[in-house]
Design a protein around this motif. Sequence first.
Motif, short mmCIF file in Angstrom:
data_model
loop_
_atom_site.label_atom_id
_atom_site.label_comp_id
_atom_site.label_asym_id
_atom_site.label_seq_id
_atom_site.Cartn_x
_atom_site.Cartn_y
_atom_site.Cartn_z
N GLN A 95 -2.09 -0.59 3.71
CA GLN A 95 -2.25 -1.42 2.51
C GLN A 95 -3.33 -0.89 1.59
O GLN A 95 -3.33 -1.18 0.40
N LEU A 114 -0.42 -4.23 -1.98
CA LEU A 114 0.11 -5.55 -2.34
C LEU A 114 -0.40 -6.06 -3.68
O LEU A 114 -0.09 -7.18 -4.06
N ALA A 171 0.67 -7.09 12.71
CA ALA A 171 0.24 -8.13 11.76
C ALA A 171 0.12 -7.58 10.34
O ALA A 171 0.43 -8.27 9.36
N HIS A 172 -0.30 -6.32 10.20
CA HIS A 172 -0.41 -5.70 8.88
C HIS A 172 0.98 -5.53 8.27
O HIS A 172 1.19 -5.81 7.09
N GLN A 183 3.66 -7.22 9.01
CA GLN A 183 4.22 -8.54 8.73
C GLN A 183 3.69 -9.09 7.42
O GLN A 183 4.42 -9.74 6.66
N ALA A 184 2.42 -8.81 7.10
CA ALA A 184 1.84 -9.27 5.84
C ALA A 184 2.54 -8.61 4.65
O ALA A 184 2.83 -9.28 3.63
N VAL A 185 2.83 -7.32 4.77
CA VAL A 185 3.55 -6.62 3.71
C VAL A 185 4.96 -7.20 3.57
O VAL A 185 5.44 -7.47 2.46
N GLN A 228 6.10 -10.13 4.38
CA GLN A 228 6.08 -11.48 3.84
C GLN A 228 5.82 -11.46 2.33
O GLN A 228 6.48 -12.16 1.56
N ALA A 229 4.86 -10.64 1.90
CA ALA A 229 4.51 -10.58 0.48
C ALA A 229 5.66 -10.03 -0.37
O ALA A 229 5.83 -10.43 -1.52
#
Length: 301
Positions: A158, A233, A256-257, A259-261, A263-264
């Motif tokens: 990210q 992001l 988790a990293h 998954q954040a991408v 989701q965003a």
Amino acid sequence: MRSAFASSASPVGLGLLPDPTRALSARLEDLDKGFPLHQMPLGFGTLAYRIAGAGPTVVLLHGIGSAAGCWLDVALTLRDRFRILAWNAPGYAGSTPLRQAHPSADDYAAALHQLLAHTGVSECVMVGHSLGAIVAGAYAARDRRAEVQRLVLLSPAQGYASHDAARREAVRTRRLTLLETEGIDGIAAQRASALLSNAATPAMQEWASWNMRQISPAGYRQAVSLLCDSDLLSRPAPAMPVDVRVGNHDVITPAAHGQAVAQAWNASFALIDGAGHACHIQCPAQVAEIVCRALPNRRAG
């Protein structure tokens, strides 16, 4: 003599898969013959890239500690059905560093734009690994000559621009200090093993290390700047579909990293079983299948 290809076939019918246990000398021979290096002129120097196969184009963008050769087994698996193009990013393995001391993701995307124009790419699936995901995201957001039909982000970085200044500068200082004190060979010796899970074979570790040693000091400094000063992001979700995949043993950009991408950016997300950060080195058959399924009209039902 051991065959360069294993006897198992991909679930999506891609044929024989390269033998992941073959020695470095065999890999380098495969690299020269099956995924050869080319160069194109740029206004500030040259850009090196590897290309193989014919058909719909897949563009592969490596991470900060690697080079185009890291995609070898994926390219050999896909080349009978697709045109595979992987660059050595500016400052890597024969590519001239960018003019800017601290280039942005858009500066890298502009160089990539020139490569795709030079090689006649009008549409493609674009795959970005780690830091390559930041470049892929920047390219997908720009006014493009080549249409990106789908983005595949493998263990995406990210960037640290959204972190506080102390955290950002700590990352920069740690990486640049290691470069100054140990050099590229020292970076490879200390960091290559972290790219793979504990299940990786010595041959995989040796291949990861060889690719890491293709970095030039100037190119690495620029890439560190890109990592520290970018935020993947900060851009809106791309217009095209996005897939995010992360090795389930990745300790550099863990699940988790990713998954954040996902989701965003409203992207699909899944883990790659058995893979560390360099999933394309450790699990090339699974990565080849992911790429194949990303091609239009080739997704699994």
